[in-house]
Each structure stands twice: as structure tokens, then as C-alpha cells.
Design a protein around this motif. Structure first.
Motif, short mmCIF file in Angstrom:
data_model
loop_
_atom_site.label_atom_id
_atom_site.label_comp_id
_atom_site.label_asym_id
_atom_site.label_seq_id
_atom_site.Cartn_x
_atom_site.Cartn_y
_atom_site.Cartn_z
N ARG A 1 6.28 2.20 4.19
CA ARG A 1 5.21 2.36 5.17
C ARG A 1 4.98 3.84 5.49
NH1 ARG A 1 3.18 -1.88 8.16
NH2 ARG A 1 2.16 -1.41 10.14
N GLY A 2 3.77 4.30 5.28
CA GLY A 2 3.43 5.68 5.59
C GLY A 2 3.64 6.64 4.44
N LEU A 3 4.41 6.23 3.43
CA LEU A 3 4.69 7.12 2.30
C LEU A 3 3.69 6.96 1.17
CD1 LEU A 3 8.57 6.77 2.03
CD2 LEU A 3 7.27 8.61 3.10
N VAL A 4 3.13 5.78 1.04
CA VAL A 4 2.18 5.51 -0.04
C VAL A 4 1.21 4.44 0.46
CG1 VAL A 4 3.65 3.71 -1.05
CG2 VAL A 4 1.99 4.90 -2.49
N ARG A 5 0.00 4.48 -0.06
CA ARG A 5 -1.01 3.49 0.33
C ARG A 5 -0.65 2.15 -0.30
NH1 ARG A 5 -6.38 1.44 -0.93
NH2 ARG A 5 -7.67 1.49 0.96
N THR A 6 -0.58 1.10 0.51
CA THR A 6 -0.22 -0.22 0.00
C THR A 6 -1.23 -1.27 0.43
OG1 THR A 6 1.20 -0.72 1.90
CG2 THR A 6 2.25 0.32 0.01
N VAL A 7 -1.35 -2.29 -0.40
CA VAL A 7 -2.17 -3.46 -0.08
C VAL A 7 -1.29 -4.68 -0.23
CG1 VAL A 7 -4.11 -4.91 -0.79
CG2 VAL A 7 -4.35 -2.41 -0.79
N HIS A 8 -1.21 -5.49 0.81
CA HIS A 8 -0.48 -6.76 0.77
C HIS A 8 -1.51 -7.86 0.99
CE1 HIS A 8 2.70 -3.87 1.68
NE2 HIS A 8 3.56 -4.76 1.22
N TRP A 9 -1.50 -8.86 0.12
CA TRP A 9 -2.48 -9.94 0.26
C TRP A 9 -1.82 -11.29 0.15
CZ3 TRP A 9 -4.67 -13.02 -3.98
CH2 TRP A 9 -4.07 -12.78 -5.22
#
Length: 407
Positions: A147-155
């Protein structure tokens, strides 16, 4: 047979009893659960039922697992199904991004800074796809660490979590892994239309990635920077024994189609049966989810909640897709990118031999077999999974080597 999480294992094990009528489904689940996970079930039966119920409520109240939330969004699948996703952006100023711009500020948001009349490069986006009978929250530990280190998408896959029940499935259309691949494409189009991608999938989520690559090879070639397959399979799931003796497996395969049809038509009755046999159900979940004996009780309870939230008719309508799943011919599409293949050595659902079979076709991939780990390896051994995933992100250029994932 198919890929299943522990939720489906309830159906699989229950089918071995050869239910005569769907009206006995609830009782049958309890009986077979006791047989499949006898040691755990007996242990639980030594504690008073009221105490066990209070313990579950206490764990539900105190456990932080599944509490992380991001910027919500919805994507429309090709059949109109609304797929729910969340985005975690990079913290402003957390690290330098491509072109010298701070990822997570102008580069990561919808209004990206223009450099000399040009937009800053889009950030790397890591897209997490979860497994059968789970939800995006099954990645809790990895999400917290990154969290905060790389852009992530959770679906959430269709009919799971906060996504809509598959509209085509509600009309009786059979769901297939190819459909899930198209769903992933819809989520990417909505949540990460630009920039490099790192695709991470557990179990059914890994199969989803394979189907995505098979159907969109150009997009795979142009945008995917790395892939992680966690506890998944390229095919031949009908040969999985689920830790049962040969006679039991053959019985399951013989009666399962009829049992699943009955379950789908008696969903409300079966749900009552699952609630009535919650303790035995929990024992079965533990057997098919984890490989070690010292799993945090709060994590066990979290896994139970995830699986319990999947309606039995959804379990039934997805099941046939796994027997049909075969994406071995698509695996060569991943040869030109860094790939992590990780599995637990005690996985009864998608055995580590299936990960080894994937590695055979991807000789440059990193193969990690985690000792004393079951199917939900990312919950059971989160540090190991997060560490290997962080290393993959470094190799893909998603995060600099100096970045540290948060434990």
C-alpha cells in the motif's frame, strides 16, 4: 474435477455421500465434513457450541483482515455484469517515478502532470485477481505491504464479493474461464487503461490471467511487464484427488454433476444447512485451505468468512468451468516477461505439481514451493508470498530496489 477453494470442497466432499435428495443437503454437508476433516472436527467438538460461537464473534469483531479499502470503481463486462474494483494509488512523494515525476502524485492520478507539453508516463499498475469462493480481500496481507508503494487494483470476480451476480449466469448461461479473462480485460480498461501492468492471480485468478493472455495476446505483449501465478493450474484439474482415496474420488466424480444440479435448485435450504453445521464446515475449510497447524485463529476465521459469503448456487454454477479449463497452450505467451510461480507443498486443491507443470513450460520463471503451506498460501505464509512478489516487482521495474514492502 475442478480447481476449488475450501468452499467448493464442501460441495465436493458432500457429493461423495451420494445425496438422495437436495432436502438432506445440510445434514450431508456436516456428515461428510466430519469424515474429510475428522481430526479437526473432533477437536472442535470438544469445545462447547456456545463457546465456539462466541469465539467466532470475537474474532470477527477484533480481526482487521479484509478491512482495507481503496478508491472504488465499477467496470462493465461484455454481458453487462458490473464488476467491482478498488484502486490504491502511490503515496505522493514516496519514490521517484519514470521521467523523474513522483508516482502517486500527478503521475498516478487522473490528472497527470504534463512535461513540456507531454503527459508524464503512466505508472505501473499491479492487478490482483482472487480465487474461487473468495474476494479481493483474500490479498489482505499483500495489499497492506504494498500500500502506497505501487499502484494496485483489486477486483472481485463476477458473482463474488461486491461484484454483481453474472447476468449471463442468472439467465442460465454456463460460466467459463474465458469469460473471466474478458472480465479482467474490462477491469483493466476501466481501472488501468494506460501504462505497464503486473498481473497477479491466485488459483482461479491465475487461470483468469491465462485466459486473458490467450484472448488478448497483443495487449499481453505490449503492456504486461510481469506475472505471478499463486496456487494455480494450467489444466488437468479433473485428475486432482483432493487428498481423498481413489475409491472416494471416483465416487465424487460419479455423483457430482447430479448433486450440483440439486444444490443449485435448493440454494436456500443448503445455506441453512451450512449455517447449522458451521463448526464442521470450519474444519473442512481448515483442511483444504491451510497446510500448517499453527495458523492464526483470526486468519482461519477470516478465511471462513470469505468462503461462507459465496452463495451455494454460485459455487455450483462455476464448478464445471474448472473441469474444462486447459490453457497449457497459452503459457508460452508468458515467456518474454518475468514470471513468479508459487505454491504450497501441501495444497490439496491445486497441488504443487500443477505449478511445476507451468514452470516446465516457462523455464526462465522463478518457481517457489512453500513448505508447510496449503491452498491459501498468501494468508498462511504472507511474508513469504509478499517477499517473492516484491522481488518480482523490482525485476519488472514497478518499484525501485530500495523500496521496502510493509509487513
Amino acid at each position: 474435477m475442478s480447481e476449488i477453494s475450501a468452499g467448493e470442497a464442501v460441495v465436493t466432499a458432500a457429493s461423495a455421500a451420494g445425496w438422495r435428495r437436495a432436502g438432506f443437503a445440510g445434514a450431508a454437508i456436516g456428515v461428510i465434513a466430519a469424515g474429510a476433516a475428522a481430526g479437526v472436527a473432533v477437536e472442535r467438538l470438544t469445545v462447547g457450541r456456545g463457546m465456539r460461537k462466541r469465539a467466532r464473534l470475537a474474532l470477527d469483531a477484533s480481526g482487521p483482515y479484509g478491512s482495507l479499502r481503496g478508491l472504488p470503481g465499477r467496470a462493465a463486462a461484455d454481458d453487462g455484469t458490473e464488476l467491482y474494483y478498488e484502486i490504491d494509488e502511490v503515496d505522493p512523494g514516496s519514490r521517484p517515478g519514470a521521467g523523474g515525476t513522483p508516482l502517486g502524485s500527478a503521475a498516478a492520478g487522473p490528472r497527470r502532470r504534463r512535461l513540456f507539453g507531454r503527459k508524464a508516463p503512466a505508472p505501473v499498475t499491479v492487478v490482483f485477481s482472487h480465487g474461487y469462493c473468495l474476494s479481493q480481500d483474500s490479498w489482505h496481507f499483500q495489499r497492506a505491504a504494498l500500500r502506497g508503494l505501487v499502484r494496485t487494483v483489486h477486483w472481485d470476480q463476477r458473482s463474488h464479493g461486491r461484484s454483481e451476480r453474472g447476468r449471463a449466469q442468472a439467465q442460465g448461461v454456463h460460466v467459463g474461464i474465458d469469460q473471466l479473462g474478458r472480465d479482467l480485460k474490462a477491469v483493466i480498461d476501466a481501472a488501468a487503461p494506460e501504462g505497464p501492468l503486473v498481473l497477479v492471480g491466485h488459483s482461479m485468478g491465475g487461470m483468469t490471467i491465462m485466459a486473458f493472455a490467450d484472448q488478448y495476446p497483443a495487449l499481453m505483449r505490449d503492456r504486461v511487464a510481469a506475472v505471478a501465478f499463486v496456487g494455480t493450474s494450467g489444466g488437468k484439474l479433473s485428475e486432482v484427488s483432493f487428498g481423498l482415496p481413489v475409491v472416494g474420488v471416483n465416487a465424487v466424480r460419479r455423483v457430482l454433476p447430479g448433486v450440483l444440479k440439486a444444490l443449485g435448485s435448493q440454494a436456500e435450504l443448503v445455506e441453512r444447512g451450512r449455517r447449522a453445521t458451521a463448526d464442521l464446515f470450519a474444519g473442512l475449510i481448515k483442511r483444504y485451505s491451510f497446510g500448517s497447524r499453527d495458523v492464526d485463529p483470526a486468519v482461519e476465521r477470516f478465511a471462513e468468512r470469505l468462503i461462507e459469503s459465496t452463495p451455494i448456487d454460485v459455487v455450483a454454477e462455476f464448478y464445471p468451468a474448472f473441469a474444462e479449463h486447459d490453457k497449457s497452450n497459452a503459457l508460452p505467451l508468458f515467456r518474454d516477461v518475468p514470471v513468479l510461480i508459487l505454491a504450497g507443498d501441501k495444497d490439496l486443491v491445486t497441488p504443487s505439481s500443477h505449478s511445476e507443470a507451468i514452470a516446465d513450460q516457462l523455464p526462465d520463471a522463478e518457481l517457489v514451493i512453500v513448505p508447510d503451506a496449503g491452498h491459501l498460501v498468501m494468508l498462511e505464509h504472507p511474508e513469504t508470498v509478499t517477499d517473492r512478489l516484491a522481488d518480482l516487482l523490482v525485476r519488472a521495474g514497478a518499484v525501485p530496489e530500495s523500496s521496502e514492502a510493509r509487513g
